[in-house]
Design an enzyme around this catalytic site. Structure first.
Site, PDB file in Angstrom:
ATOM      1  N   PHE A 122       0.730  -1.179   0.027  1.00 25.28           N
ATOM      2  CA  PHE A 122      -0.084   0.062  -0.151  1.00 25.28           C
ATOM      3  C   PHE A 122       0.898   1.190  -0.052  1.00 25.28           C
ATOM      4  O   PHE A 122       1.702   1.339   0.865  1.00 25.28           O
ATOM      5  CB  PHE A 122      -0.756  -0.048   1.390  1.00 25.28           C
ATOM      6  CG  PHE A 122      -2.167   0.448   1.182  1.00 25.28           C
ATOM      7  CD1 PHE A 122      -2.783   0.334   0.014  1.00 25.28           C
ATOM      8  CD2 PHE A 122      -2.747   1.133   2.211  1.00 25.28           C
ATOM      9  CE1 PHE A 122      -4.369   0.624  -0.102  1.00 25.28           C
ATOM     10  CE2 PHE A 122      -4.149   1.488   2.195  1.00 25.28           C
ATOM     11  CZ  PHE A 122      -4.793   1.348   1.060  1.00 25.28           C
ATOM     12  N   GLN A 236      -4.426  16.275   2.351  1.00 25.48           N
ATOM     13  CA  GLN A 236      -4.082  15.311   1.427  1.00 25.48           C
ATOM     14  C   GLN A 236      -5.253  15.292   0.294  1.00 25.48           C
ATOM     15  O   GLN A 236      -6.523  15.302   0.755  1.00 25.48           O
ATOM     16  CB  GLN A 236      -4.082  13.997   2.000  1.00 25.48           C
ATOM     17  CG  GLN A 236      -3.401  12.948   0.850  1.00 25.48           C
ATOM     18  CD  GLN A 236      -3.066  11.661   1.245  1.00 25.48           C
ATOM     19  OE1 GLN A 236      -3.908  10.849   2.121  1.00 25.48           O
ATOM     20  NE2 GLN A 236      -2.064  11.239   1.283  1.00 25.48           N
ATOM     21  N   HIS A 238      -6.858  13.554  -2.856  1.00 25.07           N
ATOM     22  CA  HIS A 238      -6.985  12.341  -3.866  1.00 25.07           C
ATOM     23  C   HIS A 238      -7.121  12.616  -5.153  1.00 25.07           C
ATOM     24  O   HIS A 238      -7.861  13.592  -5.639  1.00 25.07           O
ATOM     25  CB  HIS A 238      -7.754  11.479  -3.214  1.00 25.07           C
ATOM     26  CG  HIS A 238      -7.998  10.161  -3.833  1.00 25.07           C
ATOM     27  ND1 HIS A 238      -8.263   9.742  -5.134  1.00 25.07           N
ATOM     28  CD2 HIS A 238      -7.643   9.069  -3.087  1.00 25.07           C
ATOM     29  CE1 HIS A 238      -8.178   8.651  -5.304  1.00 25.07           C
ATOM     30  NE2 HIS A 238      -7.787   7.907  -3.939  1.00 25.07           N
ATOM     31  N   LEU A 252     -15.007   9.231  -3.948  1.00 21.98           N
ATOM     32  CA  LEU A 252     -13.778   8.550  -4.389  1.00 21.98           C
ATOM     33  C   LEU A 252     -13.690   7.641  -5.494  1.00 21.98           C
ATOM     34  O   LEU A 252     -14.604   6.623  -5.261  1.00 21.98           O
ATOM     35  CB  LEU A 252     -13.052   8.135  -3.203  1.00 21.98           C
ATOM     36  CG  LEU A 252     -11.499   8.507  -3.131  1.00 21.98           C
ATOM     37  CD1 LEU A 252     -11.443   9.779  -3.109  1.00 21.98           C
ATOM     38  CD2 LEU A 252     -10.979   7.646  -1.837  1.00 21.98           C
ATOM     39  N   GLU A 255      -7.969   4.431  -6.356  1.00 22.95           N
ATOM     40  CA  GLU A 255      -6.768   4.345  -7.126  1.00 22.95           C
ATOM     41  C   GLU A 255      -6.330   2.879  -7.641  1.00 22.95           C
ATOM     42  O   GLU A 255      -5.575   2.881  -8.621  1.00 22.95           O
ATOM     43  CB  GLU A 255      -5.569   4.768  -6.207  1.00 22.95           C
ATOM     44  CG  GLU A 255      -5.470   6.102  -5.880  1.00 22.95           C
ATOM     45  CD  GLU A 255      -4.299   6.689  -4.951  1.00 22.95           C
ATOM     46  OE1 GLU A 255      -3.335   6.987  -5.665  1.00 22.95           O
ATOM     47  OE2 GLU A 255      -4.494   6.864  -3.857  1.00 22.95           O
ATOM     48  N   ARG A 286       0.203   9.716  -5.471  1.00 25.97           N
ATOM     49  CA  ARG A 286      -1.046  10.382  -5.498  1.00 25.97           C
ATOM     50  C   ARG A 286      -0.893  11.798  -5.395  1.00 25.97           C
ATOM     51  O   ARG A 286      -1.647  12.612  -6.403  1.00 25.97           O
ATOM     52  CB  ARG A 286      -1.494  10.056  -3.960  1.00 25.97           C
ATOM     53  CG  ARG A 286      -3.041  10.728  -3.777  1.00 25.97           C
ATOM     54  CD  ARG A 286      -3.281  10.490  -2.196  1.00 25.97           C
ATOM     55  NE  ARG A 286      -3.740   9.119  -2.305  1.00 25.97           N
ATOM     56  CZ  ARG A 286      -4.304   8.585  -1.214  1.00 25.97           C
ATOM     57  NH1 ARG A 286      -4.577   9.543  -0.186  1.00 25.97           N
ATOM     58  NH2 ARG A 286      -4.357   7.172  -0.976  1.00 25.97           N
ATOM     59  N   HIS A 351      -9.318  15.013   0.857  1.00 32.27           N
ATOM     60  CA  HIS A 351      -9.507  13.592   1.302  1.00 32.27           C
ATOM     61  C   HIS A 351      -9.348  13.474   2.760  1.00 32.27           C
ATOM     62  O   HIS A 351      -9.908  12.622   3.342  1.00 32.27           O
ATOM     63  CB  HIS A 351      -8.665  12.811   0.393  1.00 32.27           C
ATOM     64  CG  HIS A 351      -8.579  11.334   0.684  1.00 32.27           C
ATOM     65  ND1 HIS A 351     -10.088  10.312   0.882  1.00 32.27           N
ATOM     66  CD2 HIS A 351      -7.763  10.178   0.788  1.00 32.27           C
ATOM     67  CE1 HIS A 351      -9.673   9.240   1.163  1.00 32.27           C
ATOM     68  NE2 HIS A 351      -8.508   9.099   1.085  1.00 32.27           N
ATOM     69  N   ARG A 386       0.498  11.550   4.136  1.00 34.65           N
ATOM     70  CA  ARG A 386       0.117  10.328   4.864  1.00 34.65           C
ATOM     71  C   ARG A 386       0.128   8.972   4.113  1.00 34.65           C
ATOM     72  O   ARG A 386      -0.082   8.776   3.210  1.00 34.65           O
ATOM     73  CB  ARG A 386      -1.649  10.361   5.259  1.00 34.65           C
ATOM     74  CG  ARG A 386      -2.027   9.124   5.980  1.00 34.65           C
ATOM     75  CD  ARG A 386      -3.564   9.290   6.248  1.00 34.65           C
ATOM     76  NE  ARG A 386      -4.364   9.075   4.928  1.00 34.65           N
ATOM     77  CZ  ARG A 386      -5.101   8.440   4.461  1.00 34.65           C
ATOM     78  NH1 ARG A 386      -4.969   6.950   5.345  1.00 34.65           N
ATOM     79  NH2 ARG A 386      -5.917   8.244   3.515  1.00 34.65           N
TER      80      ARG A 386
END
Ligand code: FAD
Length: 576
Positions: A122, A236, A238, A252, A255, A286, A351, A386
């Protein structure tokens, strides 16, 4: 109008029924401490349910070389050196135990055939350390915590909107609020409070948060009580949020859509990532993809509705149905469009709040005696970026630690000093708003805040824009005294929106002021007028009200961690 008032007393009040609040509540109940948990929306539908990809812990079930030290090093590298090293240590070191607690509560993790918890890559993790439950990890986490809390018979009032923390001489003694359904006032007396009321990403027009969540309540409640906010500008974005329908703008698109081979194009049909990261293209990080999409739109190469195209229609239908079922379902449900045959119109979406209320790393206590803050409401772990999967583990680790600290604090308290003046001040504030019959519409002003933040404090910022944003927020603020609030038979949602608006204005001001003060580009924070990272600004910005910002030095990274810090390839790894 005079509403009924309910007086309640408990040892610890937890504000928030998302993952962090419930985890704290469970620890308190298991510890034998009297606790009440309140929230302003249904506990089964807290923001936490949206989390998709997973939870990080160096369990080493897939990669035996993994360690909490490497998890810490990855977190610090990804933070652009703004994360607090001690907070990072506490979370990464405590992560495995938190996963074991979840197993004990009955969480259904994905497992390998021999029973080990599966872990996947991840984002910028060196090893596979993200545990998950399909792409519904948040939903399963919330289900597990709600079930455990119910088994422990924890009182959970999930229609109580908290409007004020009650403080006397710098010591917390409760909170005031109202029931969003029938307007009943709540005066809750408590020795300690754990604030777990989420972030502030709903103050942008496109956001992965839903209507009445993440409106900045944590900022307002904490600041009003005398607390400070750390790094509110570090938000952040996205890269791919839906453009429509308007009331779900920002929802969302995982991704995974890019990971599976999705292609990004501007309105001219150009595969624009060629300009921003020709090597990794759509598999870039990102922040880079968000910056690319934002720049295309800003420079006039976006779609007429202000987006870019994310296309997976060239992929085999079976692959889409198998690997992107949630994306297929979401677009079908919200837009009645079939992503196997047409592209998806997307734009960057706010996000995650990486900053939040100032807390101590050891137990998330604050400057206010008896007040603890956890989850997305707090700050310290993420710095300027993050690491995907770190927010769920943070809320579990600190949910437990803060609960035990609050329990100890409550047990040691010899007397609770209350203040009738503080309670009546809180009550009057609610009554004043209820009596508002001005000409301004709350929804319209909320929309104005979100437009301002989107136009002047989005993915890329500059001095002129931020100053314009601040003056627009001041203008909106001056109109709040003239709003109208009309509770009706359907409930007190209008009153809740009025408080949401106040919180959003405060959160917007904090964010704009700190974005102005951070005259550099670092992680998620892009200043077109200061495109370089400034080593002198490797500090946290601490906001204690309009015009009041201090620079707080970041702690030193211990050598055993710094030795492991390195750039990690993100190719083929995804992060929500
Ligand atoms: C689409 C999506 C995917 C994500 N995926 C991941 C992932 O894979 N891994 C990961 O680690 N993170 C992920 N995240 C982030 C993560 O879900 C959140 O950071 C986390 O769930 C926040 O939990 P919380 O308990 O702090 O707050 P929340 O879940 O937001 O809960 C806040 C609570 O406070 C209550 N509240 C707020 N204001 C008030 C008030 N004034 N009075 C009373 N109650 C109030 C709310 O009703 C709610 O109960 C994702 C986020 C999104 C949106």
């Amino acid at each position: 109008m005079r509403n009924r008032e309910q007086q309640v007393a408990t040892s610890v009040l937890v504000i928030g029924t998302g993952g962090s609040g419930l985890r704290a509540g469970i620890e308190l109940a298991e510890n034998g401490t009297d606790v009440i948990v309140v929230g302003k929306r249904r506990k089964t539908d807290a923001h936490t349910t949206l989390a998709a990809g997973g939870i990080n812990a160096a369990l080493a079930t897939m990669d035996p070389e993994d360690s909490w030290q490497q998890h810490a090093a990855d977190t610090l590298s990804e933070s652009y050196l703004l994360a607090d090293p001690d907070t990072v240590r506490v979370v990464t070191e405590g992560a495995s135990d938190s996963i074991r607690d979840l197993e004990r509560f009955g969480m259904q993790f994905a497992r390998e055939s021999d029973g080990r918890i599966s872990q996947r890559y991840f984002g910028a993790h060196t090893f596979r350390r993200t545990a998950f439950a399909g792409d519904y990890t948040g939903l399963e986490l919330q289900r597990t915590l709600v079930a455990r809390a119910e088994r422990l018979r924890i009182p959970m009032l999930d229609s109580v909107y908290i409007t004020k923390l009650l403080v006397r001489d710098g010591v917390i003694f409760g909170a005031f609020g109202f029931d969003v359904n029938d307007g009943t006032h709540y005066a809750i007396h408590a020795d300690a409070i754990i604030l777990a009321s989420g972030g502030h990403t709903r103050i942008w027009r496109r956001t992965s948060s839903r209507r009445d969540e993440n409106t900045g309540d944590s900022f307002r409640l904490a600041l009003d009580a005398g607390e400070r906010i750390r790094d509110p500008e570090l938000v952040q974005f996205h890269p791919s949020g839906l453009i429509e329908p308007e009331d779900s703008a920002g929802t969302l698109v995982s991704e995974a859509a890019r990971g599976e081979g999705g292609i990004l194009r501007n309105a001219l049909g150009e595969r624009f990532m060629q300009r921003y990261d020709p090597r990794r293209m759509e598999l870039s990080t990102r922040d880079r993809v968000a910056l690319g999409a934002y720049t295309e739109i800003k420079e006039g190469r976006g779609t007429p509705r202000g987006g870019v195209w994310l296309d997976v229609s060239h992929l085999p239908r079976v692959q889409i149905m198998d690997r992107l079922p949630r994306v297929y379902q979401t677009v079908m449900e919200l837009q009645l469009r079939d992503i196997t045959t047409e592209p998806i119109e997307v734009a960057p979406t706010a996000h995650y709040s990486m900053g939040g209320v100032w807390v101590r790393s050891e137990d998330h206590s604050t400057d206010i005696e008896g007040l603890y803050v956890i989850g997305e409401a707090s700050s310290g772990l993420h710095g300027a970026n993050r690491l995907g999967g770190n927010s769920l583990i943070e809320l579990l680790v600190y949910g437990k630690i803060a609960a035990l600290a609050a329990a100890r604090y409550s047990a040691a308290l010899t007397a609770q000093q209350r203040s009738a003046t503080a309670v009546s001040g809180a009550r009057d504030e609610v009554l004043r708003l209820l009596g508002s019959a001005g000409k301004e519409n709350v929804r319209f002003l909320q929309r104005a805040v979100r437009n301002t933040m989107t136009d002047y404090c989005g993915v890329v910022r500059d001095e002129n824009g931020l100053r314009t944003g601040l003056s627009q927020i001041a203008d909106i603020d001056s109109r709040v005294d003239d709003i109208a609030v009309h509770p009706d038979l359907t409930g007190y949602a209008d009153l809740a929106h009025a408080f949401d608006l106040k919180a959003s204005i405060l959160a917007a001001r904090a964010t704009l002021e700190c974005a102005l003060e951070r005259r550099e580009t670092r992680g998620c924070h892009n200043r077109s007028d200061y495109p370089e990272t400034n080593p002198a600004l490797q500090v946290n910005l601490v906001w204690s009200g309009p015009g009041k910002i201090t620079h707080e030095p970041v702690g030193v990274v211990p050598q055993q961690i710094s030795d492991r810090m390195h750039d990690v390839s993100t190719a083929g790894k995804l992060a929500e």
